[in-house]
Write a protein that holds these residues in place. Structure first.
Motif, mmCIF file in Angstrom:
data_model
loop_
_atom_site.group_PDB
_atom_site.id
_atom_site.type_symbol
_atom_site.label_atom_id
_atom_site.label_comp_id
_atom_site.label_asym_id
_atom_site.label_seq_id
_atom_site.Cartn_x
_atom_site.Cartn_y
_atom_site.Cartn_z
ATOM 1 N N SER A 20 -6.714 3.569 39.903
ATOM 2 C CA SER A 20 -7.010 3.935 38.513
ATOM 3 C C SER A 20 -8.463 4.357 38.350
ATOM 4 O O SER A 20 -8.775 5.275 37.587
ATOM 5 C CB SER A 20 -6.685 2.771 37.578
ATOM 6 N N SER A 23 -8.779 7.848 39.723
ATOM 7 C CA SER A 23 -8.187 8.795 38.786
ATOM 8 C C SER A 23 -9.125 9.077 37.624
ATOM 9 O O SER A 23 -9.331 10.235 37.236
ATOM 10 C CB SER A 23 -6.865 8.242 38.258
ATOM 11 N N ARG A 24 -9.740 8.010 37.089
ATOM 12 C CA ARG A 24 -10.675 8.201 35.977
ATOM 13 C C ARG A 24 -11.905 8.986 36.420
ATOM 14 O O ARG A 24 -12.420 9.830 35.676
ATOM 15 C CB ARG A 24 -11.091 6.841 35.417
#
Length: 343
Positions: A20, A23-24
């Motif tokens: 995550s 991805s950010r």
């Protein structure tokens, strides 16, 4: 790493970060530090990471894809329609998934099922010759998937559609043959459960009736759309005691078959027999003699079908729309023109 496709999880494992966070970082999230963003983006570039656009769009609730179901793709009509569809959809950010039924109803059902499973945003379809059971199309509509028909459309099915005025095109062709001295006009018909072919037959029949000529069942050959069927149909017609002086095909391919058979059997075209097709395929200009036909404007038809999809997406409560294309006659040397010399 020996992998052809690098994923976010691969990047995360190398950097010892969770997926995550990676991805950010790749999406320039404000809560991720500039140092982490730079590190992630540098590795992504070095490893030629490409984001999975489909997975991303699905997470957002839309794949931004449209399914297209065609009877066959190796016809200029459908190839031109694809170009028109893509021209409109690509500008709107949609991608096209092309499938073909190969004129098989069961294969068509499989195509629809696969597209539904792929979570397409809409389906554009021209149905197969065999299609009579419409349960797979009803299933798509029940899932609130916009369903757009073009060219071949089922009867009495509530959906948006783009259609040619096939009646008008067939009437014009038959009328032209009549006005140029033909009196015994045969017709190579398509499957009558498909509206486009029943409308072409209706145009042929009405033109004969309007000009006070009989509609002779012996001159009507059923389910005759391919070149091979055109050859068989012409053989049957020329075996009649009162053979026709013109043959009008529901498709250019059946008309081509008739033309080939007539020439091989010593008939002069158009002096002994006139031949007319329908669709204005590119080959109609190249054969000897060039084949008269009806232009369907497939590129524009494709554009219109794609626009109907966009309209349905924009206003989900809108009523179904029907767009009718107007055909144009293309007269060439396969029809004897007794009005104009040196035509």
């Amino acid at each position: 790493m020996g992998k052809q496709h690098i994923t976010i999880h691969d990047l995360a494992k190398i950097l010892n970060l969770n997926a995550s966070t990676v991805s950010r970082a790749l999406n320039d999230h404000p809560k991720i530090s500039a140092e982490t963003k730079k590190m992630v983006q540098k590795l992504a570039s070095e490893m030629n990471y490409q984001p999975n656009a489909l997975a991303s769009s699905l997470r957002k609730g839309s794949a931004h894809t449209v399914g297209l179901v065609l009877p066959r793709v190796n016809r200029n009509f459908f190839a031109s329609a694809i170009e028109g569809i893509e021209a409109i959809l690509n500008k709107a950010g949609y991608h096209l998934i092309i499938t073909q039924s190969n004129e098989n109803a069961e294969k068509e059902k499989e195509c629809i099922s696969s597209l539904i499973s792929s979570r397409v945003d809409g389906i554009i379809i021209s149905i197969s010759w065999e299609t009579k059971d419409l349960s797979h199309l009803i299933a798509a509509q029940n899932k609130k998937i916009p369903l757009i028909f073009f060219d071949r459309i089922p009867r009495d099915f509530e959906a948006s559609k783009v259609m040619l005025n096939d009646y008008q095109g067939a009437y014009q062709a038959t009328e032209y043959l009549i006005n140029n001295g033909n009196r015994k006009i045969a017709f190579l018909a398509g499957p009558q459960h498909l509206q486009i072919y029943s409308e072409r037959f209706r145009g042929y029949k009405t033109a004969l009736e309007d000009y006070k000529f009989p509609v002779d069942p012996a001159y009507i050959i059923e389910n005759c759309l391919t070149q091979e069927k055109g050859v068989e149909g012409a053989a049957q017609l020329l075996s009649l005691e009162k053979r026709p002086d013109a043959i009008f095909g529901s498709s250019d391919y059946s008309a081509l078959g008739a033309l080939v058979y007539c020439k091989e059997n010593g008939l002069r075209i158009p002096e002994d027999i006139s031949i007319f097709g329908f669709a204005n395929e590119p080959f109609t200009k190249l054969i000897d003699p060039p084949l008269s036909s009806i232009e369907q404007f497939p590129y524009k038809m494709g554009e219109a079908a794609a626009q109907l999809f966009l309209n349905a997406v924009k206003d989900k409560s809108a009523k179904h729309q029907t767009i009718e294309m107007i055909p144009e006659i293309r007269v060439r040397q396969s029809v004897l023109n007794r009005k104009i010399s040196n035509f």
